[in-house]
Enzyme design. Structure first.
Site, PDB file in Angstrom:
ATOM      1  N   GLY A 299       2.516   3.596   1.577  1.00  0.00           N
ATOM      2  CA  GLY A 299       3.056   3.770   2.924  1.00  0.00           C
ATOM      3  C   GLY A 299       3.578   5.167   3.158  1.00  0.00           C
ATOM      4  O   GLY A 299       3.702   5.625   4.292  1.00  0.00           O
ATOM      5  N   ARG A 300       3.920   5.842   2.075  1.00  0.00           N
ATOM      6  CA  ARG A 300       4.351   7.237   2.250  1.00  0.00           C
ATOM      7  C   ARG A 300       3.922   8.081   1.054  1.00  0.00           C
ATOM      8  O   ARG A 300       4.567   9.065   0.711  1.00  0.00           O
ATOM      9  CB  ARG A 300       5.850   7.316   2.445  1.00  0.00           C
ATOM     10  CG  ARG A 300       6.648   6.698   1.342  1.00  0.00           C
ATOM     11  CD  ARG A 300       8.062   7.131   1.467  1.00  0.00           C
ATOM     12  NE  ARG A 300       8.916   6.321   0.630  1.00  0.00           N
ATOM     13  CZ  ARG A 300      10.202   6.543   0.521  1.00  0.00           C
ATOM     14  NH1 ARG A 300      10.745   7.526   1.184  1.00  0.00           N
ATOM     15  NH2 ARG A 300      10.928   5.770  -0.238  1.00  0.00           N
TER      16      ARG A 300
ATOM     17  N   GLY B 206       0.812  -1.227   0.000  1.00  0.00           N
ATOM     18  CA  GLY B 206       0.000   0.000   0.000  1.00  0.00           C
ATOM     19  C   GLY B 206       0.838   1.267   0.000  1.00  0.00           C
ATOM     20  O   GLY B 206       2.067   1.230   0.093  1.00  0.00           O
TER      21      GLY B 206
ATOM     22  N   ASP C  48       7.747   5.140  -9.385  1.00  0.00           N
ATOM     23  CA  ASP C  48       8.546   4.904  -8.192  1.00  0.00           C
ATOM     24  C   ASP C  48      10.047   4.909  -8.478  1.00  0.00           C
ATOM     25  O   ASP C  48      10.678   3.865  -8.684  1.00  0.00           O
ATOM     26  CB  ASP C  48       8.149   3.591  -7.485  1.00  0.00           C
ATOM     27  CG  ASP C  48       6.916   3.794  -6.617  1.00  0.00           C
ATOM     28  OD1 ASP C  48       6.291   4.857  -6.743  1.00  0.00           O
ATOM     29  OD2 ASP C  48       6.582   2.898  -5.826  1.00  0.00           O
TER      30      ASP C  48
ATOM     31  N   ASP D 138       4.567  -4.228  -7.308  1.00  0.00           N
ATOM     32  CA  ASP D 138       3.946  -3.024  -6.742  1.00  0.00           C
ATOM     33  C   ASP D 138       4.543  -1.762  -7.350  1.00  0.00           C
ATOM     34  O   ASP D 138       4.036  -0.664  -7.105  1.00  0.00           O
ATOM     35  CB  ASP D 138       4.100  -3.000  -5.208  1.00  0.00           C
ATOM     36  CG  ASP D 138       5.528  -3.250  -4.757  1.00  0.00           C
ATOM     37  OD1 ASP D 138       6.059  -4.326  -5.052  1.00  0.00           O
ATOM     38  OD2 ASP D 138       6.124  -2.358  -4.127  1.00  0.00           O
TER      39      ASP D 138
END
Ligand code: AMP
Ligand code: MG
Length: 523
Positions: free
Chosen positions: A111-112, A109, A291, A281
């Site tokens: 997370g930040r 998920g 990412d 992910d």
């Protein structure tokens, strides 16, 4: 404090389609938890003590209709470091899982990352604005939800550099300091240090990942899987959405995801980009680069190179990116299997991925050499040479474009070799002779060849050591290096002056310096 009465920030409107269309967890307290029956969890950014803007991308601001006065206001930093919400923003994090380094990792998920909302861009499209590093969410697990300056500089710059290279990517609107110290053990050796905290505001039509689909199947939440998939197709894949038969529509969509992923990886291979953490992910369902962590760019052409110090087995090295993309697509196929009911049609799509990839990769390899058609023996000989003799990938292709077919001398490319000894020069000459012969066979003229090559091979890529130099300066409060790199990244195919600071091989000092050849995951 300079707070103009109204700026274009006040005209920014939101339409939170994804939040409206997909279930939200009823729990509103910011507690770490496993989420069932929902995609979203409402969560507010954690306020920070001293938000200051370091840089913003004018092009991204323009897409949102934000002018200079707005972007240079104090309010902009307050908003995009997480202290102030604009009307219409509904901050939330999303639930996803993922396969990390080949193993199922369960719920991960955001997370930040905190989605602020879907801004209505000037062209009418919806663009999700997302803060990275603005504090804990229900998905933060054992971490702090924060990000440090060095990794945020890398994410900001590379997002924009990729866009200007013509590579699908999430965008970056801004990079702000938070004024909050963040503790990181960069070398994982028990010596944490306090580093400056930062927040990047990212932008994309959607930040959905393969892992959003995987987690629902792992939890047997098939109705929600169908809802998410239908939403995804309806919102982002209009061609698939037009197909009325369910199975046909899902397969058309999956084929499109395979195709976009293949196209994306071909771009990475073309430019020497190594993502570094190709976990499922970190795979965008829209086929975007997403990412930016311990990514890197090849300086010398070294197919086994991986920038990520945590990737001991080099699972995600340059050469492995295409097969790993396929492996990740297999995980996505498994995730959507409950919607299709049978494996065979998905297997067919996956099989065609390899064919599609090869076709695209060969066309790319031909264009890199300015050829009309791909020449397999020539390409193999080149990769053998490049892999055997330490050669700077970016400088080599650009230098090659300038050599006239009638005078292909290895000496003209000496600067592209890291160790230009006699063996290296001889090996290069053998290949150049072969290249000249193929150019002759294909009747390629010098002008059209160099035009095609210079549109395919960038002169500027965000080399690791260049980013690191800008990061080192930023840590002392000097942000000129960041601005200079952002500027250079805007025209990556333009010829660089020979004395440009960006037109150089990796210097010797950068060979083993952290951040330059090896990057820690700690960010
Ligand atoms: P990454 O390896 O950066 O793609 O992250 C993998 C997972 O760890 C994702 O769920 C991230 O949201 C989470 N994560 C990474 N860094 C942090 C952090 N500092 N705080 C909370 N979660 C994090
Ligand atoms: Mg990630």
């Amino acid at each position: 404090m300079n707070i103009p009465r109204t700026t274009s920030l006040d005209r920014l409107a939101f339409d939170n389609l994804s939040l409206r269309s997909l279930p939200i967890d009823p729990e509103t307290r910011n507690q770490r938890r496993q989420i069932r029956g929902g995609i979203h969890a409402r969560v507010k950014p954690t306020p920070c003590p001293a938000p200051t803007r370091i840089v913003y991308a004018e092009e991204v601001a323009a897409l949102l209709g934000l002018d200079r006065a707005a972007c240079e206001s104090d309010r902009f930093a307050e908003i995009f470091a997480g202290n102030v919400l604009l009307p219409g923003m509904e901050p939330h994090a999303t639930c996803y899982g993922g396969h990390q380094f080949g193993s199922w990792a369960g719920q991960l998920g955001d997370g930040r990352a905190i989605n602020l909302g879907e801004a209505i861009a000037v062209d009418g499209s919806l663009q999700m604005l997302q803060l990275k590093g603005a504090g804990e969410t229900p998905f933060s697990r054992s971490a702090d939800g924060l990000a440090v300056l060095r990794s945020s500089v890398r994410e900001f710059l590379c997002s924009e550099a990729m866009h200007h290279l013509g590579i699908p990517t999430t965008r970056a609107l801004s990079l702000c300091l938070t004024g909050r110290g963040v503790w990181r053990d960069m070398f994982y050796d028990g010596n944490p240090e306090e580093e400056p905290g930062a927040v990047v505001c990212r932008m994309a039509p959607s930040f959905l990942r393969f892992g959003h689909f995987e987690i629902l199947t792992a939890r047997r939440e098939t109705a929600l899987l169908k809802q998410l998939t239908d939403f995804t197709i309806r919102s982002y894949f209009p061609e698939s959405a037009a197909i009325s038969d369910d199975q046909e529509r899902y397969l058309h969509w999956f084929t499109e995801v395979c195709d976009r992923t293949a196209a994306l990886v071909v771009h990475w291979m073309r430019t020497g980009f190594v993502h570094g953490v190709m976990n499922t992910d970190n795979m965008s369902i829209l086929g975007l680069t997403i990412d930016y962590g311990p990514y890197g760019w090849l300086d010398s052409y070294h197919p086994e190179w991986t920038p990520n110090t945590s990737d001991a087995g080099s699972r995600y090295c340059y050469r492995n990116q295409p097969p790993i993309a396929q492996w990740n697509l297999i995980q996505l196929a498994n995730a959507i299997l409950p919607l299709i009911g049978e494996a065979a049609p998905l297997e067919n799509c996956l099989q065609s991925f390899a064919g599609q990839y090869t076709q695209r990769a060969e066309a790319m390899a031909a264009a890199k050499l300015g050829l009309k058609t791909y020449d397999q023996p020539l390409a193999s000989a080149l990769f053998e040479f490049l892999g055997g003799v330490e050669t700077d990938m970016t400088l080599f292709y650009r230098g090659l474009a300038d050599l006239p077919v009638t005078d292909m001398r290895a000496n003209a490319l000496l600067d592209t070799l890291y160790k230009p000894d006699t063996d290296a020069i001889e090996a290069l000459q053998v290949w150049l002779d072969q290249y000249a012969a193929v150019l002759g066979q294909q009747s390629v003229d010098d002008r059209s060849r160099s035009t095609l090559m210079n549109a395919t091979n960038p002169a500027f890529v965000l080399r690791n050591f260049l980013a690191q130099e800008a990061i080192d300066a930023a840590a002392t409060g000097d942000f000129n290096g960041i601005h200079a790199l952002l500027n250079a990244s805007r025209h990556p195919y333009d010829r660089l002056p020979p004395d440009s600071p960006f037109n150089r091989k990796r210097p010797d000092w950068a060979r083993s310096k952290p951040g330059c050849s090896q990057l820690s995951c700690s960010s």
